[in-house]
Scaffold this motif. Structure first.
Motif, short mmCIF file in Angstrom:
data_model
loop_
_atom_site.label_atom_id
_atom_site.label_comp_id
_atom_site.label_asym_id
_atom_site.label_seq_id
_atom_site.Cartn_x
_atom_site.Cartn_y
_atom_site.Cartn_z
N ASP A 134 -37.27 -51.56 -1.06
CA ASP A 134 -36.06 -51.48 -0.31
C ASP A 134 -35.49 -52.29 0.52
O ASP A 134 -34.55 -52.12 1.34
N GLU A 153 -32.44 -46.27 1.60
CA GLU A 153 -31.77 -45.09 2.10
C GLU A 153 -30.56 -45.37 3.24
O GLU A 153 -30.54 -46.30 3.90
N GLU A 154 -29.74 -44.35 3.22
CA GLU A 154 -28.53 -44.74 4.20
C GLU A 154 -28.90 -44.75 5.63
O GLU A 154 -28.33 -45.49 6.33
N LYS A 199 -39.65 -44.87 4.05
CA LYS A 199 -38.05 -44.96 3.12
C LYS A 199 -37.24 -44.56 4.39
O LYS A 199 -35.96 -45.08 4.14
N PHE A 200 -37.72 -43.88 5.53
CA PHE A 200 -36.62 -43.48 6.51
C PHE A 200 -37.01 -44.22 7.64
O PHE A 200 -36.01 -44.16 8.68
#
Length: 289
Positions: A134, A153-154, A199-200
């Protein structure tokens, strides 16, 4: 001088240094790391493992001597390990001769094979970048930057590019993707170890293992480890986690502090620490004295 030239690369030994030059079509980790000069005092052993196609040379370094191996923590695959060399069948005899020369030198110089408490190899040259999944991580010697791509991720992209000064980094952890389990490159700050999924976490890359280039994130981790204010650290995986800083010595343990000063001086002389990094680390130790 003993040397061996194969399609996988070239190793040479002059009695003091094992020089490793990767071949032109090797794994991206080895390719980006480039030529290595391994001092004899960093070597714990060497072996040649023959097989029907030829065999494989393996140079075993003393635990704690190399920031790349420290960052990888035993997770490098053979193809990406800079201290391995695939040998063709017709070069097996040369490989065995090189092994004998290195072993004889280790014996003559009485080099111990035990762990060391500071790096004997410099980290990857900076600037260095790597990763995938990412985003991409880069390090210029002073600042770690994490740049997100459209797959992130946003919660990450909303904050934009992350810039993390080296002075705020207290640990770095690299885990490659294995099977269906994603990997990560994580940076700890102020002693905090994030429990959020990579991912966050805005201070982590998530690695999906979709390409060999994702493994180059380990080079970013190694470059950061080698240039942290007090590099080196635990001599093996059992002593302490690879990404955590060393515990500070007791204030009255002058022998430990004096040894730390000598180690910092060696790292500065070897070019691993910049003038500024050396001065900062030196002042921290002197205050404890």
């Amino acid at each position: 001088m003993a040397d061996i030239i194969t399609r996988d690369g070239t190793w040479s030994f002059d009695g003091e240094t094992v020089r490793i030059v990767p071949g032109g079509k090797v794994h991206p980790v080895r390719q980006d790391l480039g030529e290595l000069a391994v001092p004899l005092r960093a070597v714990a052993g060497v072996s040649f493992e023959p097989d029907r196609k030829g065999g494989r040379l393996r140079l075993r370094l003393r635990s704690g001597a190399c920031p790349v191996l420290r960052a990888a923590d035993g997770r490098l695959k053979d193809a990406s390990d800079p201290y391995q060399l695939a040998v063709e069948k017709d070069r097996a005899g040369v490989a065995e001769y090189l092994v004998d020369e290195i072993r004889n030198a280790l014996l003559i110089e009485q080099v111990p094979d035990g762990p060391v408490d500071h790096f004997l190899m410099p980290g990857p040259q900076v600037p260095v970048s790597g990763g995938g999944g990412d985003g991409t991580a880069s390090f210029d010697g002073r600042t770690v930057r994490l740049v997100w791509n459209w797959k992130a991720e946003e919660s990450k992209t909303a904050g934009g590019t992350v810039s993390l000064p080296l002075s705020e980094v207290t640990g770095v952890r690299w885990v490659p993707a294995i099977g269906l389990e994603n990997g990560s490159l994580r940076f700890d700050r102020a002693g905090a170890v994030s429990s959020a999924p990579a991912k966050f976490d805005p201070y982590s890359l998530e690695l999906w293992g979709l390409s060999k280039r994702e493994h180059t994130a380990v080079l970013v981790a190694a470059a950061v480890l080698a240039r942290m204010p007090v590099p080196g650290g635990a001599p093996d995986r059992e002593a302490a986690p690879a990404a955590l800083p060393q515990a500070a010595p007791a204030a009255d343990d002058h022998d430990v502090l004096l040894r730390r000063l000598r180690e910092l001086g060696e790292l500065h002389a070897a070019g691993i620490l910049t003038d500024e990094e050396f001065s900062t680390a030196k002042q921290a130790v002197l205050k404890r004295l």
